[in-house]
Design a protein around this motif. Structure first.
Motif, PDB file in Angstrom:
ATOM      1  N   LEU A 164       0.842  -1.185   0.000  1.00 42.94           N
ATOM      2  CA  LEU A 164       0.000   0.000   0.000  1.00 42.94           C
ATOM      3  C   LEU A 164       0.883   1.243   0.000  1.00 42.94           C
ATOM      4  CD1 LEU A 164      -2.698  -0.973   2.661  1.00 42.94           C
ATOM      5  CD2 LEU A 164      -2.693  -1.431   0.211  1.00 42.94           C
ATOM      6  N   HIS A 165       0.626   2.140  -0.941  1.00 46.51           N
ATOM      7  CA  HIS A 165       1.391   3.382  -1.040  1.00 46.51           C
ATOM      8  C   HIS A 165       0.632   4.476  -0.297  1.00 46.51           C
ATOM      9  CE1 HIS A 165       4.182   1.747  -4.087  1.00 46.51           C
ATOM     10  NE2 HIS A 165       3.119   1.035  -4.437  1.00 46.51           N
ATOM     11  N   PRO A 166       1.200   5.018   0.760  1.00 42.13           N
ATOM     12  CA  PRO A 166       0.460   5.999   1.565  1.00 42.13           C
ATOM     13  C   PRO A 166       0.245   7.335   0.879  1.00 42.13           C
ATOM     14  CG  PRO A 166       2.728   5.810   2.331  1.00 42.13           C
ATOM     15  CD  PRO A 166       2.539   4.738   1.286  1.00 42.13           C
ATOM     16  N   GLY A 167       1.019   7.665  -0.129  1.00 39.20           N
ATOM     17  CA  GLY A 167       0.894   8.968  -0.760  1.00 39.20           C
ATOM     18  C   GLY A 167       1.542  10.048   0.082  1.00 39.20           C
ATOM     19  N   PRO A 168       1.413  11.318  -0.310  1.00 38.99           N
ATOM     20  CA  PRO A 168       2.046  12.408   0.439  1.00 38.99           C
ATOM     21  C   PRO A 168       1.468  12.503   1.848  1.00 38.99           C
ATOM     22  CG  PRO A 168       1.330  13.137  -1.745  1.00 38.99           C
ATOM     23  CD  PRO A 168       0.719  11.795  -1.523  1.00 38.99           C
ATOM     24  N   MET A 169       2.345  12.576   2.837  1.00 37.68           N
ATOM     25  CA  MET A 169       1.939  12.693   4.237  1.00 37.68           C
ATOM     26  C   MET A 169       2.624  13.891   4.870  1.00 37.68           C
ATOM     27  SD  MET A 169      -0.182  10.231   5.201  1.00 37.68           S
ATOM     28  CE  MET A 169      -0.705   8.552   4.813  1.00 37.68           C
ATOM     29  N   GLU A 170       1.864  14.645   5.669  1.00 36.60           N
ATOM     30  CA  GLU A 170       2.440  15.763   6.397  1.00 36.60           C
ATOM     31  C   GLU A 170       3.424  15.245   7.446  1.00 36.60           C
ATOM     32  OE1 GLU A 170       2.004  19.008   5.955  1.00 36.60           O
ATOM     33  OE2 GLU A 170       0.613  18.711   4.271  1.00 36.60           O
ATOM     34  N   PRO A 171       4.502  15.989   7.712  1.00 40.02           N
ATOM     35  CA  PRO A 171       5.436  15.556   8.765  1.00 40.02           C
ATOM     36  C   PRO A 171       4.719  15.410  10.104  1.00 40.02           C
ATOM     37  CG  PRO A 171       6.369  17.345   7.465  1.00 40.02           C
ATOM     38  CD  PRO A 171       4.934  17.230   7.046  1.00 40.02           C
ATOM     39  N   SER A 172       5.112  14.426  10.869  1.00 38.70           N
ATOM     40  CA  SER A 172       4.527  14.212  12.181  1.00 38.70           C
ATOM     41  C   SER A 172       4.946  15.335  13.125  1.00 38.70           C
ATOM     42  CB  SER A 172       4.969  12.859  12.744  1.00 38.70           C
ATOM     43  OG  SER A 172       4.526  11.798  11.908  1.00 38.70           O
ATOM     44  N   PRO A 173       4.148  15.631  14.163  1.00 38.35           N
ATOM     45  CA  PRO A 173       4.482  16.720  15.090  1.00 38.35           C
ATOM     46  C   PRO A 173       5.882  16.570  15.675  1.00 38.35           C
ATOM     47  CG  PRO A 173       2.260  15.936  15.498  1.00 38.35           C
ATOM     48  CD  PRO A 173       2.865  14.994  14.499  1.00 38.35           C
ATOM     49  N   GLY A 174       6.679  17.635  15.574  1.00 35.92           N
ATOM     50  CA  GLY A 174       8.030  17.631  16.111  1.00 35.92           C
ATOM     51  C   GLY A 174       9.058  16.964  15.227  1.00 35.92           C
ATOM     52  N   LEU A 175       8.632  16.475  14.037  1.00 34.09           N
ATOM     53  CA  LEU A 175       9.549  15.784  13.131  1.00 34.09           C
ATOM     54  C   LEU A 175       9.526  16.451  11.753  1.00 34.09           C
ATOM     55  CD1 LEU A 175       8.610  12.075  13.994  1.00 34.09           C
ATOM     56  CD2 LEU A 175      10.539  13.383  14.889  1.00 34.09           C
ATOM     57  N   THR A 176      10.490  16.093  10.950  1.00 37.01           N
ATOM     58  CA  THR A 176      10.553  16.605   9.582  1.00 37.01           C
ATOM     59  C   THR A 176      10.047  15.578   8.570  1.00 37.01           C
ATOM     60  OG1 THR A 176      12.850  15.835   9.370  1.00 37.01           O
ATOM     61  CG2 THR A 176      12.491  18.110  10.151  1.00 37.01           C
ATOM     62  N   PHE A 177       9.519  14.462   9.067  1.00 39.04           N
ATOM     63  CA  PHE A 177       9.032  13.390   8.202  1.00 39.04           C
ATOM     64  C   PHE A 177       7.826  12.735   8.866  1.00 39.04           C
ATOM     65  CE2 PHE A 177      12.316  11.907  11.037  1.00 39.04           C
ATOM     66  CZ  PHE A 177      11.784  10.757  11.594  1.00 39.04           C
ATOM     67  N   PHE A 178       7.074  11.968   8.076  1.00 42.12           N
ATOM     68  CA  PHE A 178       5.919  11.246   8.608  1.00 42.12           C
ATOM     69  C   PHE A 178       6.394   9.998   9.347  1.00 42.12           C
ATOM     70  CE2 PHE A 178       2.682   7.917   8.239  1.00 42.12           C
ATOM     71  CZ  PHE A 178       1.596   8.551   8.840  1.00 42.12           C
ATOM     72  N   PHE A 179       5.867   9.813  10.555  1.00 41.30           N
ATOM     73  CA  PHE A 179       6.251   8.656  11.371  1.00 41.30           C
ATOM     74  C   PHE A 179       5.000   8.093  12.021  1.00 41.30           C
ATOM     75  CE2 PHE A 179       7.575   6.773  15.460  1.00 41.30           C
ATOM     76  CZ  PHE A 179       8.463   5.817  14.986  1.00 41.30           C
ATOM     77  N   HIS A 180       4.897   6.749  12.017  1.00 42.53           N
ATOM     78  CA  HIS A 180       3.728   6.081  12.598  1.00 42.53           C
ATOM     79  C   HIS A 180       4.188   4.885  13.409  1.00 42.53           C
ATOM     80  CE1 HIS A 180      -0.643   5.322  12.723  1.00 42.53           C
ATOM     81  NE2 HIS A 180      -0.305   4.048  12.759  1.00 42.53           N
TER      82      HIS A 180
END
Length: 426
Positions: A164-180
């Motif tokens: 599954l390709h998540p597509g463009p994601m906003e950076p996670s709070p306090g980070l410069t990239f998306f993290f889950h």
């Protein structure tokens, strides 16, 4: 509301047993996530091909529940087996196998071939009597940058993988990239399953589709704007589906001023995931009315230090029945073997119930129990008043191990009953 296995009989006197004898099971319970092994039987026991086993390296862990289905994870073998997650097995326990209260069953699933940590289970047609179900896990592939959706379909009896390709994601709070970082897996209806990062947000998709799409819902901002997102989020937050809404709760402790808790909700719209969170309630511990010693009874009423403000409090758990109630775990001291579960109505700011809860198998405020509707599907059979009360309070769900490799070795063995104990909702 009862404590861990072995304590139910002590918590019920004869008058309470008589009342429970004629009552139906609770529609939902707080289910202890850590199962254990014992020699015990009752109406919910799956006794087909009963086996003897020598040891469990790790106690069975309850991963997820959906209606009458319970997904368990366990490993049998030498003690060091617990360090190899690829050796863990998954089981599906079904409290009743048909819509006319069929016999309980236990199914060992084929191994997925890799480690799966964040796994959920869902009926294929959202019907509690449905025979088919899907077990699903979502894993991020760091090499390819995509999410792999691993699914086991009970109809095909095999695992499959879909990228599954998540597509463009906003950076996670306090980070410069998306993290889950998944903490919990919940079902939203209509085939949608959600992997929840309790610090950041929700990744969800329809696991019934051949080509599902990933969606992301951010969580509300923290109560403390400067809160650093570290530690086990389950000590502070919880999420659940209640009456067509996604409910979210957070508690924050202030050493000099007690604690504050708040709840939010978001309506589930399966055709669109656009929307926003609505803040329902916020309260300070000093706002709560009700006496904890009075609710606990005469034995605990003699303990002078049981005030809500003085207790270490955490592990908020959203009620699946009462829209405004949240359960909290509380201890006098973090290392205590005895804890309390508090039912707080967030809207009326009242302490609606309380009970003792055995904490011998937990450390500090570690995540201990989860919500489940499994009790609704347990059969009420003719039994003594005392036995009905114990069954009602603990929701015994036992099953035998089916793996042929786990035959006894030596003269010392114990019957392999996997017991799930629950705390009846009050």
């Amino acid at each position: 509301m009862a404590a861990n296995a072995g304590e139910a009989a002590m918590l019920f006197d004869e008058s309470r047993c008589a009342a429970a004898a004629s009552a139906r099971f609770s529609s939902w319970v707080l289910l202890d996530r850590m199962a254990y092994v014992a020699d015990h039987t009752n109406a919910t026991t799956h006794d087909r091909r009963r086996r003897e086993i020598r040891f469990f390296a790790v106690e069975p862990l309850i991963i997820a529940t959906h209606d009458q289905l319970v997904l368990l994870r366990a490993v049998i073998g030498p003690k060091n087996s617990c360090f190899y997650h690829e050796k863990y097995d998954f089981f599906i326990y079904r409290a009743d196998s048909t819509n006319n209260w069929g016999a309980p069953s236990l199914q060992l699933l084929p191994h997925p071939g890799h480690s799966c940590f964040f796994v959920g289970v869902i009926h294929c047609d959202d019907g509690a009597a449905a025979a088919d179900y899907i077990v699903a896990a979502l894993r991020f592939d760091h090499k390819s940058g995509v999410y792999d959706l691993h699914r086991f379909h009970s109809k095909n009896v095999n695992w499959s993988t879909k990228a599954l390709h998540p597509g463009p994601m906003e950076p996670s709070p306090g980070l410069t990239f998306f993290f889950h970082d998944t903490y919990k897996v919940i079902t939203l209806g209509g085939g949608f399953m959600a992997w929840v990062d309790l610090w950041r947000g929700i990744l969800l998709c329809n696991v019934l589709l051949d080509d599902p799409e990933l969606h992301f819902i951010p969580l509300p901002p923290p109560l403390k704007a400067d809160k650093e997102l570290v530690g086990d989020a389950r000590v502070f937050r919880d999420i659940a589906v209640v009456q067509g809404y996604i409910k979210f709760v957070e508690i924050q402790s202030y050493i000099s001023d007690g604690w504050v808790a708040a709840t939010w909700s978001r309506k589930i719209t399966l055709d669109s995931w656009e929307g926003h969170w609505h803040k329902d309630c916020e309260l300070h511990v000093s706002d709560i009315s009700g006496s904890l010693p009075d609710l606990l009874g005469d034995e605990e009423a003699t303990t002078p230090h049981l005030s809500l403000q003085s207790l270490c409090t955490g592990n908020p758990t959203i009620s699946l029945h009462d829209y405004d109630v949240v359960y909290f775990l509380a201890k006098v001291h973090l290392r205590d073997n005895k804890s309390y579960v508090l039912a707080v109505n967030m809207r009326s700011k009242t302490l609606q119930g309380a009970a003792c809860f055995g904490a011998e198998r937990m450390v500090g405020m570690s995540f201990t129990y989860t919500q489940s509707r499994i009790s609704h599907y347990l059969r009420n059979t003719p039994a003594s008043k005392r036995r009905v009360a114990e069954t009602r309070s603990q929701s015994w769900c036992e099953a035998t191990r089916l793996r042929g490799k786990c035959q006894p070795t030596g003269s010392s063995s114990a019957k392999g009953m996997i017991i799930l104990s629950a705390i009846s909702a009050f």
